[in-house]
Scaffold this motif. Structure first.
Motif, PDB file in Angstrom:
ATOM      1  N   ARG A 162       0.833  -1.211   0.000  1.00 40.14           N
ATOM      2  CA  ARG A 162       0.000   0.000   0.000  1.00 40.14           C
ATOM      3  C   ARG A 162       0.867   1.262   0.000  1.00 40.14           C
ATOM      4  O   ARG A 162       0.498   2.280  -0.600  1.00 40.14           O
ATOM      5  N   ASP A 166       0.771   4.090  -3.046  1.00 39.14           N
ATOM      6  CA  ASP A 166       0.658   5.538  -2.835  1.00 39.14           C
ATOM      7  C   ASP A 166       1.808   6.270  -3.520  1.00 39.14           C
ATOM      8  O   ASP A 166       1.622   7.322  -4.141  1.00 39.14           O
ATOM      9  N   ASP A 171      -3.436   5.017  -6.036  1.00 39.66           N
ATOM     10  CA  ASP A 171      -4.476   5.004  -5.000  1.00 39.66           C
ATOM     11  C   ASP A 171      -5.850   4.768  -5.623  1.00 39.66           C
ATOM     12  O   ASP A 171      -6.190   5.332  -6.666  1.00 39.66           O
ATOM     13  N   GLY A 172      -6.629   3.925  -4.964  1.00 40.15           N
ATOM     14  CA  GLY A 172      -7.971   3.651  -5.435  1.00 40.15           C
ATOM     15  C   GLY A 172      -8.066   2.513  -6.427  1.00 40.15           C
ATOM     16  O   GLY A 172      -9.170   2.098  -6.802  1.00 40.15           O
ATOM     17  N   ARG A 173      -6.906   1.983  -6.849  1.00 42.70           N
ATOM     18  CA  ARG A 173      -6.912   0.897  -7.831  1.00 42.70           C
ATOM     19  C   ARG A 173      -6.365  -0.405  -7.238  1.00 42.70           C
ATOM     20  O   ARG A 173      -6.025  -1.321  -7.971  1.00 42.70           O
ATOM     21  N   GLU A 174      -6.317  -0.468  -5.921  1.00 38.63           N
ATOM     22  CA  GLU A 174      -5.742  -1.641  -5.252  1.00 38.63           C
ATOM     23  C   GLU A 174      -6.423  -2.945  -5.652  1.00 38.63           C
ATOM     24  O   GLU A 174      -5.767  -3.988  -5.765  1.00 38.63           O
ATOM     25  N   GLN A 175      -7.725  -2.900  -5.885  1.00 37.36           N
ATOM     26  CA  GLN A 175      -8.480  -4.122  -6.171  1.00 37.36           C
ATOM     27  C   GLN A 175      -8.768  -4.317  -7.654  1.00 37.36           C
ATOM     28  O   GLN A 175      -9.516  -5.214  -8.025  1.00 37.36           O
ATOM     29  N   GLN A 185      -0.649   2.522 -16.402  1.00 36.26           N
ATOM     30  CA  GLN A 185      -0.976   2.047 -15.052  1.00 36.26           C
ATOM     31  C   GLN A 185      -0.380   0.667 -14.802  1.00 36.26           C
ATOM     32  O   GLN A 185       0.110   0.387 -13.700  1.00 36.26           O
TER      33      GLN A 185
END
Length: 362
Positions: A162, A166, A171-175, A185
């Motif tokens: 994590r 960052d 961020d926000g695309r972890e899953q 990306q």
């Protein structure tokens, strides 16, 4: 060194007192039967004729380089020049046939398989042109994967994953899964995965060459930003001199398996050692590589300056401003001392030389 000495010596590169992190000396990678015995017979210095007679292929030939701690070191050349083979030799992904490779004084060619695995897992990071993300794992899981191989517990590896998510702006695309990401990306995931192990040295083999030009430039900027924060030792492979100019502290140019010149982009463009290097760098805009220190003149106390630039600033970064105000710019050293000045006419002459060379080539 006083100001006048700096002016007299401005064409000489500053000494780099950082310790050597990676040493490569007289490294060969020769393909064919009996390659090692052949090199031993020729004391590690066969000629091209010797190789041809023995029907051997020298993919890397007597390569030597030193990479200093925290340096952005670029190895570049055209396809088939041996640059990717060399970087794989440096990490021992393929076995060199001859020579010495040391990481912080540790001879990697004498390391046992188990020792080498530990070095790769804990001290090296690698990013390649093909992202090689695991399609069934999420962004978080892909980045944490090398830590799971190390046996790091789940909570610790996810916390570290994590942090690098960052760091690289995911961020926000972890899953998300790889198929749900753009090419840029996906490459950020590859970069984050290599950083998760907190490597001391980072090998990047043409990591951006498969990306669209705009995304490629974005990723170059991202690499520079990360390096400003992390201060890693980087060995970066590319065939693009513009990319090398933007990213490099120093560049090694390869041809037919040999390193034919190593230096700063400025040195390579202004003082090519061979006709090949001169041809390789012919179309490079000199304003992109020439520093203010290279172009400056002695300070004239009666001049009213239109601005101030650092001695290390490239001319291209201030050319529009100095031509626009039509006043000399003061050049300062890292400690703020005045060491020279740059005139608009000198900048215009430099830019005009570029235009004249383009016309001559047309």
């Amino acid at each position: 060194m006083n100001d006048q000495a700096l002016l007299r010596d401005k064409t000489k590169p500053a000494e780099d007192d950082r310790p050597v992190k990676l040493l490569c000396k007289d490294v060969w990678k020769v393909f064919g039967d009996g390659a090692k015995a052949f090199l031993s017979k020729h004391n590690g210095a066969p000629t091209s004729e010797d190789l041809n007679k023995a029907k051997l292929v020298g993919a890397v030939r007597q390569a030597s380089l030193e990479v200093r701690r925290g340096e952005n070191f670029i190895v570049m050349g055209l396809s088939g020049s041996g640059k990717s083979t060399l970087v794989r030799c440096l990490s021992r992904l393929i076995e060199p046939t001859w020579g010495t490779i040391e990481l912080d004084g540790i001879n990697l060619l004498k390391a046992s398989p188990d020792e080498l695995i530990e070095i790769r897992r804990h001290r090296m990071g690698m990013v390649f042109q093909h992202f090689a993300l695991l399609p069934h794992l999420t962004v978080l899981e892909n980045i944490a994967f090398p830590l799971s191989v190390q046996g790091v517990d789940r909570k610790t590896r996810e916390e570290r994953a994590r942090k690098v998510i960052d760091l690289v702006g995911l961020d926000g695309r972890e899953q998300f899964y790889p198929r749900e990401l753009s090419g840029g990306q996906q490459q950020r995931v590859g970069i984050a995965r290599s950083l998760a192990v907190e490597p001391e040295i980072w090998f990047l083999d043409e990591p951006f060459s498969a990306l669209d030009p705009l995304i490629r430039r974005e990723m170059q900027s991202e690499l520079l930003r990360l390096q400003s924060v992390l201060k890693k030792t980087i060995v970066f492979i590319t065939h693009d001199f513009d990319e090398a100019i933007r990213l490099a502290d120093r560049v090694a140019i390869m041809k037919d398996g040999e390193i034919i010149q190593t230096g700063t982009p400025e040195e390579l463009v202004l003082h090519p050692a061979t006709d090949y290097v001169a041809e390789f760098t012919r179309d490079v805009q000199r304003a992109k590589v020439m520093s203010a220190a290279r172009l400056m003149r002695p300070v004239l106390s009666s001049v009213e300056y239109g601005g101030t630039v650092k001695a290390t600033d490239k001319v291209s970064t201030f050319s529009a401003r100095i031509v626009g105000v039509r006043k000399n710019f003061l050049v300062t050293a890292a400690d703020g001392r005045s060491v020279g000045e740059v005139t608009p006419d000198d900048v215009i002459d430099l830019l005009a030389d570029r235009d004249q060379r383009q016309e001559a080539q047309a």
